[in-house]
Design a protein around this motif. Structure first.
Motif, PDB file in Angstrom:
ATOM      1  N   SER A   1      -7.252  -4.714   8.011  1.00  0.00           N
ATOM      2  CA  SER A   1      -5.918  -4.108   7.894  1.00  0.00           C
ATOM      3  C   SER A   1      -5.791  -3.378   6.562  1.00  0.00           C
ATOM      4  O   SER A   1      -5.124  -2.348   6.481  1.00  0.00           O
ATOM      5  CB  SER A   1      -4.825  -5.168   8.040  1.00  0.00           C
ATOM      6  OG  SER A   1      -4.957  -5.814   9.284  1.00  0.00           O
ATOM      7  N   GLY A   2      -6.443  -3.894   5.526  1.00  0.00           N
ATOM      8  CA  GLY A   2      -6.436  -3.189   4.240  1.00  0.00           C
ATOM      9  C   GLY A   2      -7.034  -1.795   4.378  1.00  0.00           C
ATOM     10  O   GLY A   2      -6.543  -0.825   3.790  1.00  0.00           O
TER      11      GLY A   2
ATOM     12  N   PHE B   1      -2.338   6.063   4.468  1.00  0.00           N
ATOM     13  CA  PHE B   1      -1.604   6.762   3.409  1.00  0.00           C
ATOM     14  C   PHE B   1      -2.520   7.705   2.636  1.00  0.00           C
ATOM     15  O   PHE B   1      -2.073   8.754   2.170  1.00  0.00           O
ATOM     16  CB  PHE B   1      -0.922   5.739   2.485  1.00  0.00           C
ATOM     17  CG  PHE B   1       0.124   4.935   3.199  1.00  0.00           C
ATOM     18  CD1 PHE B   1       1.231   5.560   3.753  1.00  0.00           C
ATOM     19  CD2 PHE B   1      -0.007   3.571   3.353  1.00  0.00           C
ATOM     20  CE1 PHE B   1       2.200   4.833   4.443  1.00  0.00           C
ATOM     21  CE2 PHE B   1       0.958   2.824   4.035  1.00  0.00           C
ATOM     22  CZ  PHE B   1       2.057   3.461   4.586  1.00  0.00           C
ATOM     23  N   GLY B   2      -3.797   7.355   2.486  1.00  0.00           N
ATOM     24  CA  GLY B   2      -4.734   8.236   1.799  1.00  0.00           C
ATOM     25  C   GLY B   2      -4.951   9.525   2.575  1.00  0.00           C
ATOM     26  O   GLY B   2      -4.924  10.629   2.018  1.00  0.00           O
ATOM     27  N   LEU B   3      -5.134   9.385   3.875  1.00  0.00           N
ATOM     28  CA  LEU B   3      -5.385  10.547   4.731  1.00  0.00           C
ATOM     29  C   LEU B   3      -4.243  11.565   4.634  1.00  0.00           C
ATOM     30  O   LEU B   3      -4.471  12.774   4.584  1.00  0.00           O
ATOM     31  CB  LEU B   3      -5.535  10.073   6.182  1.00  0.00           C
ATOM     32  CG  LEU B   3      -5.896  11.141   7.195  1.00  0.00           C
ATOM     33  CD1 LEU B   3      -7.377  11.469   7.091  1.00  0.00           C
ATOM     34  CD2 LEU B   3      -5.573  10.660   8.613  1.00  0.00           C
ATOM     35  N   MET B   4      -3.011  11.037   4.602  1.00  0.00           N
ATOM     36  CA  MET B   4      -1.853  11.946   4.531  1.00  0.00           C
ATOM     37  C   MET B   4      -1.909  12.820   3.278  1.00  0.00           C
ATOM     38  O   MET B   4      -1.412  13.935   3.272  1.00  0.00           O
ATOM     39  CB  MET B   4      -0.553  11.134   4.562  1.00  0.00           C
ATOM     40  CG  MET B   4      -0.230  10.620   5.961  1.00  0.00           C
ATOM     41  SD  MET B   4       0.845   9.160   5.981  1.00  0.00           S
ATOM     42  CE  MET B   4       2.308   9.759   5.190  1.00  0.00           C
ATOM     43  N   ARG B   5      -2.537  12.291   2.223  1.00  0.00           N
ATOM     44  CA  ARG B   5      -2.653  13.069   0.975  1.00  0.00           C
ATOM     45  C   ARG B   5      -3.832  14.033   1.022  1.00  0.00           C
ATOM     46  O   ARG B   5      -3.950  14.898   0.149  1.00  0.00           O
ATOM     47  CB  ARG B   5      -2.784  12.119  -0.221  1.00  0.00           C
ATOM     48  CG  ARG B   5      -1.425  11.712  -0.753  1.00  0.00           C
ATOM     49  CD  ARG B   5      -1.200  10.228  -0.677  1.00  0.00           C
ATOM     50  NE  ARG B   5       0.198   9.905  -0.994  1.00  0.00           N
ATOM     51  CZ  ARG B   5       1.018   9.292  -0.124  1.00  0.00           C
ATOM     52  NH1 ARG B   5       0.623   8.962   1.086  1.00  0.00           N
ATOM     53  NH2 ARG B   5       2.253   9.018  -0.473  1.00  0.00           N
ATOM     54  N   MET B   6      -4.745  13.880   1.963  1.00  0.00           N
ATOM     55  CA  MET B   6      -5.919  14.765   2.060  1.00  0.00           C
ATOM     56  C   MET B   6      -5.683  15.907   3.047  1.00  0.00           C
ATOM     57  O   MET B   6      -6.289  16.965   2.927  1.00  0.00           O
ATOM     58  CB  MET B   6      -7.146  13.963   2.534  1.00  0.00           C
ATOM     59  CG  MET B   6      -7.592  12.899   1.560  1.00  0.00           C
ATOM     60  SD  MET B   6      -8.894  11.859   2.291  1.00  0.00           S
ATOM     61  CE  MET B   6      -9.187  10.701   0.948  1.00  0.00           C
ATOM     62  N   MET B   7      -4.810  15.670   4.019  1.00  0.00           N
ATOM     63  CA  MET B   7      -4.703  16.625   5.140  1.00  0.00           C
ATOM     64  C   MET B   7      -4.274  18.020   4.703  1.00  0.00           C
ATOM     65  O   MET B   7      -4.833  19.019   5.160  1.00  0.00           O
ATOM     66  CB  MET B   7      -3.760  16.078   6.208  1.00  0.00           C
ATOM     67  CG  MET B   7      -4.484  15.030   7.030  1.00  0.00           C
ATOM     68  SD  MET B   7      -3.500  14.076   8.170  1.00  0.00           S
ATOM     69  CE  MET B   7      -2.384  15.191   8.837  1.00  0.00           C
TER      70      MET B   7
ATOM     71  N   ALA C   1       0.844  -1.208   0.000  1.00  0.00           N
ATOM     72  CA  ALA C   1       0.000   0.000   0.000  1.00  0.00           C
ATOM     73  C   ALA C   1       0.874   1.250   0.000  1.00  0.00           C
ATOM     74  O   ALA C   1       0.602   2.220  -0.725  1.00  0.00           O
ATOM     75  CB  ALA C   1      -0.925  -0.015   1.213  1.00  0.00           C
ATOM     76  N   GLU C   2       1.934   1.225   0.795  1.00  0.00           N
ATOM     77  CA  GLU C   2       2.842   2.383   0.847  1.00  0.00           C
ATOM     78  C   GLU C   2       3.470   2.633  -0.528  1.00  0.00           C
ATOM     79  O   GLU C   2       3.526   3.769  -1.008  1.00  0.00           O
ATOM     80  CB  GLU C   2       3.932   2.125   1.896  1.00  0.00           C
ATOM     81  CG  GLU C   2       4.820   3.321   2.144  1.00  0.00           C
ATOM     82  CD  GLU C   2       5.740   3.093   3.336  1.00  0.00           C
ATOM     83  OE1 GLU C   2       6.123   1.945   3.619  1.00  0.00           O
ATOM     84  OE2 GLU C   2       6.076   4.098   3.993  1.00  0.00           O
ATOM     85  N   GLN C   3       3.900   1.552  -1.182  1.00  0.00           N
ATOM     86  CA  GLN C   3       4.508   1.687  -2.513  1.00  0.00           C
ATOM     87  C   GLN C   3       3.475   2.181  -3.529  1.00  0.00           C
ATOM     88  O   GLN C   3       3.784   3.031  -4.377  1.00  0.00           O
ATOM     89  CB  GLN C   3       5.097   0.342  -2.956  1.00  0.00           C
ATOM     90  CG  GLN C   3       5.907   0.432  -4.243  1.00  0.00           C
ATOM     91  CD  GLN C   3       7.094   1.389  -4.123  1.00  0.00           C
ATOM     92  OE1 GLN C   3       7.879   1.301  -3.186  1.00  0.00           O
ATOM     93  NE2 GLN C   3       7.212   2.352  -5.057  1.00  0.00           N
ATOM     94  N   PHE C   4       2.247   1.658  -3.429  1.00  0.00           N
ATOM     95  CA  PHE C   4       1.179   2.112  -4.336  1.00  0.00           C
ATOM     96  C   PHE C   4       1.033   3.634  -4.239  1.00  0.00           C
ATOM     97  O   PHE C   4       0.938   4.327  -5.256  1.00  0.00           O
ATOM     98  CB  PHE C   4      -0.153   1.426  -3.989  1.00  0.00           C
ATOM     99  CG  PHE C   4      -1.358   2.154  -4.530  1.00  0.00           C
ATOM    100  CD1 PHE C   4      -1.722   2.045  -5.861  1.00  0.00           C
ATOM    101  CD2 PHE C   4      -2.117   2.989  -3.700  1.00  0.00           C
ATOM    102  CE1 PHE C   4      -2.817   2.747  -6.369  1.00  0.00           C
ATOM    103  CE2 PHE C   4      -3.207   3.693  -4.195  1.00  0.00           C
ATOM    104  CZ  PHE C   4      -3.560   3.574  -5.537  1.00  0.00           C
ATOM    105  N   PHE C   5       1.015   4.168  -3.020  1.00  0.00           N
ATOM    106  CA  PHE C   5       0.816   5.609  -2.863  1.00  0.00           C
ATOM    107  C   PHE C   5       2.027   6.410  -3.347  1.00  0.00           C
ATOM    108  O   PHE C   5       1.872   7.507  -3.895  1.00  0.00           O
ATOM    109  CB  PHE C   5       0.453   5.940  -1.410  1.00  0.00           C
ATOM    110  CG  PHE C   5      -1.032   5.841  -1.164  1.00  0.00           C
ATOM    111  CD1 PHE C   5      -1.896   6.838  -1.586  1.00  0.00           C
ATOM    112  CD2 PHE C   5      -1.572   4.731  -0.528  1.00  0.00           C
ATOM    113  CE1 PHE C   5      -3.270   6.737  -1.384  1.00  0.00           C
ATOM    114  CE2 PHE C   5      -2.948   4.626  -0.316  1.00  0.00           C
ATOM    115  CZ  PHE C   5      -3.796   5.629  -0.742  1.00  0.00           C
TER     116      PHE C   5
ATOM    117  N   SER D   1      -3.308  15.161  -6.269  1.00  0.00           N
ATOM    118  CA  SER D   1      -4.093  15.156  -5.035  1.00  0.00           C
ATOM    119  C   SER D   1      -4.989  13.919  -4.993  1.00  0.00           C
ATOM    120  O   SER D   1      -5.179  13.228  -6.001  1.00  0.00           O
ATOM    121  CB  SER D   1      -4.965  16.416  -4.971  1.00  0.00           C
ATOM    122  OG  SER D   1      -5.899  16.406  -6.042  1.00  0.00           O
ATOM    123  N   LEU D   2      -5.523  13.676  -3.810  1.00  0.00           N
ATOM    124  CA  LEU D   2      -6.521  12.612  -3.627  1.00  0.00           C
ATOM    125  C   LEU D   2      -7.674  13.209  -2.834  1.00  0.00           C
ATOM    126  O   LEU D   2      -7.473  13.720  -1.732  1.00  0.00           O
ATOM    127  CB  LEU D   2      -5.913  11.433  -2.845  1.00  0.00           C
ATOM    128  CG  LEU D   2      -6.926  10.362  -2.424  1.00  0.00           C
ATOM    129  CD1 LEU D   2      -7.490   9.634  -3.642  1.00  0.00           C
ATOM    130  CD2 LEU D   2      -6.272   9.346  -1.467  1.00  0.00           C
TER     131      LEU D   2
END
Ligand code: NDP
Length: 247
Positions: free
Chosen positions: A118-119, A126-132, A72-76, A85-86
């Motif tokens: 966990s998914g 990681f998604g939240l970090m892109r929204m904050m 997931a980290e690599q995907f982001f 942005s997301l």
């Protein structure tokens, strides 16, 4: 009257977005103008059909295992090279591996918890970090009535789905100060490949429990997801919208 939404300029990630409910959600966002990244686990045929149906400047399908924190980290990291942005993350990827607890293997317990719950953590973190930074975002988990009621043979799935609700409620309180909402949509019985292994008589038993006396459609779920993802839903957070025919 059809409700129409304008998601032009929004980038949306739908996990498990190439089949079933996720595909319907992805396509509803695409029809409303969004750019959609659909993720999937391994069904290349379904992903290829989606890629063929939608232009590449509007749609991409990316394969990785949401249960893996590292993947997931690599995907982001890769996502950041393609997108500025997301705005919206839909945690839809899910699996069932039903068995009564006494017969349940450790592997079936773990894989269901890891994929569904966990998914959801991996993608939301990681998604939240892109929204904050933009102080805007929508995160929606696709949970299940199983998490609220419990079904025999679904201790792993029900635990994961209840966990998704608790996770959303906690995260909604953390994210509220950035105007990011976090909710769940809980679909009732929807006839997708997830239920393909259920015997016909069990499906009939399930249907008899639904006050509206029918299974729902994937578009019933997509409609609810688009509403909660809209700007109009900005005062709704930490809640569960049940789209379950009264179940
Ligand atoms: P499907 O089995 O039709 O589709 C599941 C999707 O999730 C597929 O795209 C699949 O990818 C993807 N996926 C599964 N595991 C992973 C993984 N480890 N990493 C990445 N992607 C993965 O399921 P539904 O559309 O029926 O269900 C969608 C969601 O709705 C699930 O969370 C489910 O629990 C929930 N739900 C469904 C109900 C129903 O009646 N159908 C009722 C209540 C809740 P691939 O195509 O590559 O296999």
């Amino acid at each position: 009257m059809n409700i129409s939404y304008d998601f032009n300029g929004s980038t949306v990630i739908v996990t498990g977005g190439t089949r079933g409910i996720g595909k319907a959600i992805a396509e509803a966002f695409l029809r409303s103008g969004a750019f959609v990244t659909a993720t999937y686990a391994g069904n290349e045929k379904a992903a290829a059909e989606m890629r063929a149906a939608w232009p590449s400047d509007k749609f991409e399908a990316v394969r990785f295992d949401v249960a893996s924190y590292q993947d997931a980290e690599q995907f982001f990291k890769d996502f950041d090279t393609r997108h500025k942005s997301l705005e919206i993350l839909i945690n839809n990827a899910g699996i069932r591996k039903d068995s009564v607890v006494g017969m349940m293997s450790e592997a079936d317990w773990s894989s269901v918890i890891n994929t569904n719950l966990s998914g959801t953590f991996n993608m939301s973190k990681f998604g939240l970090m892109r929204m904050m930074g933009k102080r805007y975002g929508r995160i929606i988990n696709i949970s299940s009535p199983s998490g609220k009621m419990g079904f025999a043979g679904q201790a792993n799935y029900a635990s994961a789905k209840a966990g998704q609700v608790a996770f959303a409620k906690s995260l909604s309180k953390e994210a509220a100060k950035r105007s990011i909402t976090v909710n769940c949509v809980s679909p009732g019985f929807i006839d997708t490949e997830l239920l393909a292994d259920l015997p016909a008589d069990l499906k009939e038993q399930y249907k008899a429990q639904v006050p509206l006396n029918k299974f729902g459609s994937v578009s019933d779920i997509a409609n609810a997801v688009l509403f909660l993802s809209s700007k109009e839903a900005s005062y709704i957070t930490g809640t569960v919208l049940e789209v379950a025919g009264g179940l």
